[in-house]
Design an enzyme around this catalytic site. Structure first.
Site, mmCIF file in Angstrom:
data_model
loop_
_atom_site.group_PDB
_atom_site.id
_atom_site.type_symbol
_atom_site.label_atom_id
_atom_site.label_comp_id
_atom_site.label_asym_id
_atom_site.label_seq_id
_atom_site.Cartn_x
_atom_site.Cartn_y
_atom_site.Cartn_z
ATOM 1 N N THR A 1 -29.244 -76.457 3.048
ATOM 2 C CA THR A 1 -30.574 -77.056 2.913
ATOM 3 C C THR A 1 -31.632 -75.963 2.976
ATOM 4 O O THR A 1 -32.733 -76.144 2.483
ATOM 5 C CB THR A 1 -30.855 -78.094 4.022
ATOM 6 O OG1 THR A 1 -30.550 -77.499 5.288
ATOM 7 C CG2 THR A 1 -30.059 -79.351 3.814
ATOM 8 N N LYS B 1 -20.672 -67.458 5.232
ATOM 9 C CA LYS B 1 -22.022 -67.308 4.679
ATOM 10 C C LYS B 1 -22.292 -65.875 4.230
ATOM 11 O O LYS B 1 -23.265 -65.578 3.571
ATOM 12 C CB LYS B 1 -23.064 -67.759 5.704
ATOM 13 C CG LYS B 1 -23.033 -69.283 5.974
ATOM 14 C CD LYS B 1 -24.066 -69.679 7.010
ATOM 15 C CE LYS B 1 -24.080 -71.154 7.358
ATOM 16 N NZ LYS B 1 -24.819 -71.992 6.391
ATOM 17 N N LYS C 1 -29.929 -68.249 8.379
ATOM 18 C CA LYS C 1 -28.984 -69.353 8.539
ATOM 19 C C LYS C 1 -28.053 -68.996 9.687
ATOM 20 O O LYS C 1 -28.078 -67.850 10.143
ATOM 21 C CB LYS C 1 -28.180 -69.562 7.250
ATOM 22 C CG LYS C 1 -27.632 -68.234 6.682
ATOM 23 C CD LYS C 1 -26.979 -68.386 5.324
ATOM 24 C CE LYS C 1 -27.908 -68.665 4.174
ATOM 25 N NZ LYS C 1 -27.793 -70.026 3.651
ATOM 26 N N ARG C 2 -27.252 -69.949 10.154
ATOM 27 C CA ARG C 2 -26.288 -69.616 11.203
ATOM 28 C C ARG C 2 -25.461 -68.410 10.773
ATOM 29 O O ARG C 2 -25.228 -68.197 9.597
ATOM 30 C CB ARG C 2 -25.325 -70.791 11.422
ATOM 31 C CG ARG C 2 -25.843 -71.903 12.275
ATOM 32 C CD ARG C 2 -24.802 -73.000 12.430
ATOM 33 N NE ARG C 2 -24.353 -73.498 11.147
ATOM 34 C CZ ARG C 2 -23.082 -73.550 10.732
ATOM 35 N NH1 ARG C 2 -22.111 -73.162 11.534
ATOM 36 N NH2 ARG C 2 -22.767 -74.007 9.544
ATOM 37 N N HIS D 1 -19.151 -82.982 6.009
ATOM 38 C CA HIS D 1 -20.042 -81.826 5.901
ATOM 39 C C HIS D 1 -19.330 -80.501 5.713
ATOM 40 O O HIS D 1 -19.987 -79.472 5.586
ATOM 41 C CB HIS D 1 -20.915 -81.701 7.155
ATOM 42 C CG HIS D 1 -22.056 -82.664 7.188
ATOM 43 N ND1 HIS D 1 -23.277 -82.380 6.634
ATOM 44 C CD2 HIS D 1 -22.145 -83.921 7.675
ATOM 45 C CE1 HIS D 1 -24.092 -83.418 6.795
ATOM 46 N NE2 HIS D 1 -23.428 -84.367 7.429
ATOM 47 N N LYS E 1 -35.430 -75.478 1.003
ATOM 48 C CA LYS E 1 -36.724 -75.162 1.612
ATOM 49 C C LYS E 1 -37.354 -73.962 0.902
ATOM 50 O O LYS E 1 -38.552 -73.951 0.618
ATOM 51 C CB LYS E 1 -36.552 -74.821 3.098
ATOM 52 C CG LYS E 1 -35.944 -75.926 3.929
ATOM 53 C CD LYS E 1 -35.499 -75.375 5.287
ATOM 54 C CE LYS E 1 -34.585 -76.342 6.002
ATOM 55 N NZ LYS E 1 -33.874 -75.716 7.144
#
Ligand SMILES: *Cc1c(COP(=O)(O)O)cnc(C)c1O
Length: 759
Positions: free
Chosen positions: A591, A489, A483-484, A294, A595
């Protein structure tokens, strides 16, 4: 399920004077009465994961049981609003994408009729609940069981004892039904026996900065692995006794990341106690296990000190060591170079550590990444040596999300628009969503979609008004990054873009800007100081922007508190522009991006993870791509990159970035803003300056945000882009993902299992 009987009993249920929690338990228990777990299939897949980010199960389970509308109607008659059950807390036994993926796969396995069984830990406290104190994240323990856990069944008589050198722990399983064509089970283990034992299933990801913390993590991972293996072997023996010839044919184990890799040496250990030789046991393991990678972030690839491991798991250490020898011999025979041997080995003599990823890659029949680009990167980089000798071992399965939760439950308004044109059959055969394509140029459909989007925004903004106390108005363009919180990110890059937007609006440098809201949601790991600093910085920026009378009508921000699955359901349905801006090569898949797409947000992002496939399916013209590609990032990493020189040459950005240190915003004397600034300009700890290449991409990001804002103003045309994303999102259903797993990795077929009889 006997629907009629259930509804009849529900009709008779006395609701007077009952609390929401009580009603929740009563109704759920009633539904559970009618849930029959399926009998095992001839070949089962066991999915081991340290996280299952399940979310709220009430609505989802009623939907999957096919009674959601009826329950809604019955409750209405009794004067109970079903929306009350939104108070029930999420089961947050996970941290982010990894755990949510596991939950979506469980959902899809049952939906498409695969015998897919989950194994995890029943943490007493899930991921912490987040509050903000003066803009800083504070963590509160998440007592998710306070409403009861009516969807789980405790199976005391299937408990096992898990042995550590210094203690024995009882593993008690709790089964949750996974409802669809089949009813599968998610089995979560609770640790019991002593105070020390209970700690093992106490919290998700305990702080591992101390030795004690590391030991606790190892205990958790082994606890999960040993309980699952013990259960699978026990079940097998009940049918075949001591004959293990059929074990590999009947069982397949999928390792979701490296946390459950102890299951490999554990299976070998257990089979040896049953009288098999080490050779035979290893041989069986090599046919049973598969591993999903991952991440390529080095800090997330688990390696355990032998010194630590041997204290509590001496038998596992000897098996890992023996496997390391077997591996070296085998690799020499197969012609691995010395360098390749070093890269692949299970035990590193220099650092005296075991690599869990290398253990998994050595034993697994198949190793997969989670999006096309990520699977290519692991073949080229992380596992290049193994790939050179065993190319067939590697495959890809692009992630997916369960459309039942993420579209049907999240956005019934959009679903109705689709139903009107193509009927409801697509809900069960999601690929049929493609037949909606001819309608996405129909002006009525476009208007209907735009109106539905506004409605979802109104609903979300009303909720935010109530929970966050922030008024966002209506008729706004909604950008969202949820998101986290992690540096890769690049929420910090969005912070810079937002601030630049604010400055330019204030100085009238932008013409015709559609009034916009920037929405953020993120939790930071409790010990991750820079991530927490970014949360504070964003909160400070938002505070300033929202208070400015000059710009307020055009630009607002909100950082929602306690971002979780249920919040995500509301956000993805309302959003126009999905911000997916990780440094190329670092987001394995994502992911969240899927969505949003499914609900008709365009992606504004980098060519990373599944964004690439999203754009491939929905078209580059329906999305907004910017920034350096993987090749360029790799080149910059190798040939050098000078963020300080760039800043000097870009005063308009220097002004933005300087707000970290020039007193514009206060970090309450913590010095964390200075540290953020330094991490970009001089580097921090092991990071080079601007390790995640924010300055390479920030200006392009800003242009893309302006471009999408402009395009949005042709509302109908823009709705066409949004709907192109909806129509093409069927590929990103986790139903498709689990079918890919079934075919490429698990070797089970959907058809055969459909006719399995009920128990
Ligand atoms: C989907 C989801 C994630 C994963 O989001 P990414 O953008 O893919 O990182 C994280 N947390 C929650 C609550 C989610 O629903």
């Amino acid at each position: 399920m006997d629907k009629k009987q259930f509804l009849q009993e529900l009709n008779e249920l006395d609701v007077a004077g009952k609390s929401v929690a009580r009603l929740y338990c009563d109704i759920s228990a009633l539904a559970m009465k009618y849930v029959d777990f399926n009998k095992r299939a001839n070949r089962c897949v066991h999915y081991l994961s340290i996280e299952f980010l399940i979310g709220r199960v009430f609505f989802n389970n009623l939907l999957e049981l096919g009674v959601l509308d009826e329950v809604n109607a019955v409750l209405k008659k009794k004067g109970v609003d079903i929306a009350l059950f939104e108070e029930i807390e999420d089961a947050a036994l996970g941290n982010g994408g990894l755990g949510r993926l596991a939950a979506c796969y469980m959902d899809s396995g049952a939906a498409v009729g695969l015998p897919l069984y989950g194994y995890g830990i029943r943490y007493k406290y899930g991921l912490f609940r987040q509050t903000f104190e003066n803009g800083f994240q504070k963590e509160v323990p998440d007592d998710w069981q306070k409403f009861g856990d009516p969807w789980s069944v405790r199976k005391e008589n299937e408990s096992q004892i898990i042995h550590f050198a210094d203690m024995d722990v009882t593993a008690v399983p709790y089964d949750m039904p996974l409802i669809g064509k089949r009813i599968n089970g998610l089995r979560l283990y609770q640790a019991e026996g002593s105070e020390a034992a209970e700690k093992i299933s106490g919290v998700l990801y305990p702080d591992d900065s101390s030795e004690e913390g590391k030991l606790l993590r190892i205990r958790q991972e082994y606890f999960l692995s040993a309980a699952a293996v013990g259960d699978i072997v026990r079940e097998y023996e009940s049918r075949h006794g001591n004959d293990f010839h059929y074990f590999a044919r009947e069982n397949c184990i999928q390792l979701n990341d490296t946390h459950p890799v102890f299951a490999i040496p554990e299976l070998i250990r257990v089979l040896k106690t049953k009288g098999l030789s080490y050779r035979k046991a290893l041989n069986i393991a090599q046919k049973v296990f598969n591993y999903t990678n991952h991440t390529i972030l080095p800090e997330a690839l688990e390696c355990w000190d032998k010194k630590l491991l041997v204290k509590i798991l001496p038998d596992i250490v000897s098996i890992l060591q023996k496997m390391d020898q077997t591996q070296s011999r085998k690799h020499r025979k197969e012609g691995y170079s010395e360098e390749e041997i070093v890269q692949t080995h299970i035990y590193d003599k220099g650092s005296r550590r075991f690599s869990m990823a290398n253990t998994a890659v050595f034993v697994s029949e198949k190793v997969n990444g989670v999006a096309e680009i990520h699977s290519e990167i692991i073949k080229r980089d992380l596992f290049a040596a193994e790939y050179a000798h065993h190319p067939d071992k590697f495959t890809n399965v692009t992630n997916g999300v369960a459309q039942r939760r993420w579209l049907e439950l999240a956005d019934p308004e959009l679903c109705r628009i689709i139903d009107e044109k193509i009927g409801p059959h697509w809900r069960e055969h999601f690929e049929e969503l493609a037949s909606f394509a001819p309608y996405i140029t129909d002006p009525d459909v476009l208007d209907g979609f735009a109106a539905a989007k506004e409605e979802k925004k109104d609903q979300l903004f009303a909720y935010i008004g109530k929970t966050e106390g922030v008024e966002l108005g209506c008729g706004k363009l909604l950008y969202a990054q949820v998101k986290r919180l992690h540096e890769y990110k690049r929420q910090l890059m969005t912070a810079f873009v937002l601030l630049r937007l604010y400055f330019d609006l204030k100085e009238h440098k932008i013409d015709g800007f559609a009034p916009s809201v920037f929405l953020f949601g993120a939790k930071s790991a409790p010990g991750y100081a820079r991530a927490k600093g970014i949360i504070k910085y964003l909160n400070e920026i938002i505070k300033k922007i929202n208070a400015d009378e000059d710009t307020k009508a055009s630009l607002l921000g909100v950082f929602v508190t306690e971002y979780n699955v249920s919040y995500a359901e509301k956000i993805v349905a309302a959003t126009d522009v999905s911000l997916q801006v990780s440094t190329a090569g670092l987001e394995a898949s994502g992911t969240g991006n899927m969505k949003f797409m499914m609900n008709g947000a365009v992606t504004l992002g980098t060519m990373d993870g599944a964004n690439i496939e999203i754009v491939e399916k929905a078209g580059e013209e329906s999305n907004y791509i910017f920034g350096a590609r993987v090749e360029e990032i790799e080149r910059l990493r190798k040939d050098g990159y000078d963020p300080v020189a760039w800043l000097r040459e870009h005063p308009e950005w220097m002004r933005v970035v300087s707000t970290l240190i020039d007193g514009t915003f206060s970090d309450d004397g913590t010095g964390i803003f200075r540290e953020l600034y330094d991490s970009l300009t001089v580097g921090a700890s092991w990071h080079r300056p601007d390790h995640y290449f924010i300055f390479r991409d920030v200006d392009e990001y800003y242009r893309a945000v302006l471009k999408v804002n402009k395009d949005y103003q042709e509302r109908e045309k823009f709705a066409g882009k949004q709907l192109a994303n909806v129509v093409n999102s069927y590929y990103f259903s986790s139903d498709r993902s689990v079918k890919d797993y079934a075919e490429r990795i698990w070797h089970i077929s959907v058809k055969k299992t459909k006719v399995e009889e009920k128990s």
